[in-house]
Design an enzyme around this catalytic site. Sequence first.
Site, mmCIF file in Angstrom:
data_model
loop_
_atom_site.group_PDB
_atom_site.id
_atom_site.type_symbol
_atom_site.label_atom_id
_atom_site.label_comp_id
_atom_site.label_asym_id
_atom_site.label_seq_id
_atom_site.Cartn_x
_atom_site.Cartn_y
_atom_site.Cartn_z
ATOM 1 N N TYR A 135 0.820 -1.212 0.000
ATOM 2 C CA TYR A 135 0.000 0.000 0.000
ATOM 3 C C TYR A 135 0.853 1.260 0.000
ATOM 4 O O TYR A 135 0.387 2.322 -0.392
ATOM 5 C CB TYR A 135 -0.936 0.033 1.218
ATOM 6 C CG TYR A 135 -2.078 -0.947 1.132
ATOM 7 C CD1 TYR A 135 -2.202 -1.826 0.066
ATOM 8 C CD2 TYR A 135 -3.038 -0.999 2.123
ATOM 9 C CE1 TYR A 135 -3.239 -2.729 -0.001
ATOM 10 C CE2 TYR A 135 -4.093 -1.899 2.059
ATOM 11 C CZ TYR A 135 -4.186 -2.763 0.999
ATOM 12 O OH TYR A 135 -5.217 -3.655 0.932
ATOM 13 N N LYS A 189 2.431 -15.383 2.225
ATOM 14 C CA LYS A 189 2.328 -16.043 0.919
ATOM 15 C C LYS A 189 3.758 -16.385 0.503
ATOM 16 O O LYS A 189 4.253 -15.971 -0.543
ATOM 17 C CB LYS A 189 1.638 -15.071 -0.071
ATOM 18 C CG LYS A 189 1.296 -15.647 -1.416
ATOM 19 C CD LYS A 189 0.148 -16.621 -1.399
ATOM 20 C CE LYS A 189 -0.098 -17.169 -2.788
ATOM 21 N NZ LYS A 189 -1.007 -18.339 -2.789
ATOM 22 N N ASP A 221 -4.194 -17.743 1.194
ATOM 23 C CA ASP A 221 -5.364 -18.323 0.513
ATOM 24 C C ASP A 221 -6.033 -19.371 1.404
ATOM 25 O O ASP A 221 -7.262 -19.427 1.527
ATOM 26 C CB ASP A 221 -4.997 -18.895 -0.870
ATOM 27 C CG ASP A 221 -3.648 -19.596 -0.887
ATOM 28 O OD1 ASP A 221 -2.927 -19.539 0.133
ATOM 29 O OD2 ASP A 221 -3.303 -20.201 -1.913
ATOM 30 N N ASP A 245 -6.038 -6.341 5.605
ATOM 31 C CA ASP A 245 -7.180 -5.550 5.148
ATOM 32 C C ASP A 245 -8.314 -6.501 4.745
ATOM 33 O O ASP A 245 -9.465 -6.368 5.168
ATOM 34 C CB ASP A 245 -6.712 -4.705 3.944
ATOM 35 C CG ASP A 245 -7.735 -3.683 3.505
ATOM 36 O OD1 ASP A 245 -8.795 -3.585 4.136
ATOM 37 O OD2 ASP A 245 -7.465 -2.980 2.515
ATOM 38 N N ASP A 249 -11.766 -7.852 7.292
ATOM 39 C CA ASP A 249 -13.152 -7.634 6.862
ATOM 40 C C ASP A 249 -13.903 -8.959 6.777
ATOM 41 O O ASP A 249 -15.065 -9.062 7.163
ATOM 42 C CB ASP A 249 -13.201 -6.940 5.493
ATOM 43 C CG ASP A 249 -13.335 -5.427 5.645
ATOM 44 O OD1 ASP A 249 -12.932 -4.908 6.712
ATOM 45 O OD2 ASP A 249 -13.832 -4.773 4.716
#
Length: 354
Positions: A135, A189, A221, A245, A249
Amino acid sequence: MKICVLPGDGIGPEITAEAVRVLMALDMKFEMEEALLGGCAVDAAGSPYPEATQKLAQAADAVLLGAVGGPQWDNNPRELRPERGLLGIRKQLGLFANLRPAILYPELANASTLKPEVVAGLDILIVRELTGDIYFGQPRGIEMRDVDGKHQRFGFNTMHYTESEIRRIVRVAFDAARKRNKRVCSVDKMNVLECTQLWRDVATEVADEYADVELSHMLVDNAAMQLVKNPKQFDVIVTGNMFGDILSDEASMLTGSIGMLPSASLDENNKGLYEPSHGSAPDIAGKGVANPLATILSAAMMLRYTFNREEAAQRIETAVKKVLSQGFRTGDIFEPGMKKVGTKEMGDAVLAAL
Ligand code: NAD
């Protein structure tokens, strides 16, 4: 114990008022001062994060925030949008650790879209790094390049973390796990991204400092899948900015009740900004029907993480559980047969339970 109170916009003033009443009822020596942040600050002072608010927030030990935003500011120039105030305060206070619990009280098990037996009693904590990762990494952009024999648009971002950035957030997760069930799952990952191989290596090193906490690793994943399949296997999940992020959620929606979820964003010294996970709910603002429990539970997190007052934090959390088992419900969590109450009545019920 200085608290800067930023009610903000929409339902913000209504819900923070109830959290302030709960804090005051604890009979601890808080000094509280209110200031403007968000759209209300744009209207009154011409900036979403005015200087007076900056001074107060910097001088405080903790910040209690309602929410910011609303349709009346959506077409403002970017620097005069309420969200700029939020990004500004997070950046200025160096808040790098975002803690988002996803708790589903057994009384609200029907609020989730998942089967009650999968989620009832869920209590997990997602620790998300807030200031690094793809980001913020440079270089970034969209530009014209000659690629594959074609002159075409090319989009790119850069994922990076230093080992010290990883170490400090992983330590926050381990410290939090010590106050809970002593298990940390680090999500990465590493099979594809070198940056997250470093994440895994550093997490493993940090684990050596915490013999009493168990560390496991999971690929992102698989973590997304496991959160839906068997979310109760987790205690604390720690991950980078982008994965956090998305996963936070996903985890918060397991509970199905947005009005119930608190959050904390901490700096290096556990100074923190505490706010509900939901927004300013302009559709119900000023009606006295908003659920104040996420904000009240954020105040409990403040006592736990900034003021190190675990007992007082638990007193508030126990009071919230009690009002739910007594059947008090605001509109967002209402079910037939329960007692429907407004914002202030819910605050009254928590105070009585305290
Ligand atoms: P929202 O969370 O404000 O509302 C989504 C839905 O949930 C609405 O129907 C709302 O009525 C309901 N809801 C939210 N909180 C509730 C509560 N405490 N009690 C009962 N019902 C509740 O999200 P949105 O509608 O996407 O955004 C509205 C505004 O809030 C926008 O301006 C957005 O930018 C802003 N926002 C601010 C923050 C923040 O301050 N941290 C976070 C998200 C959104």
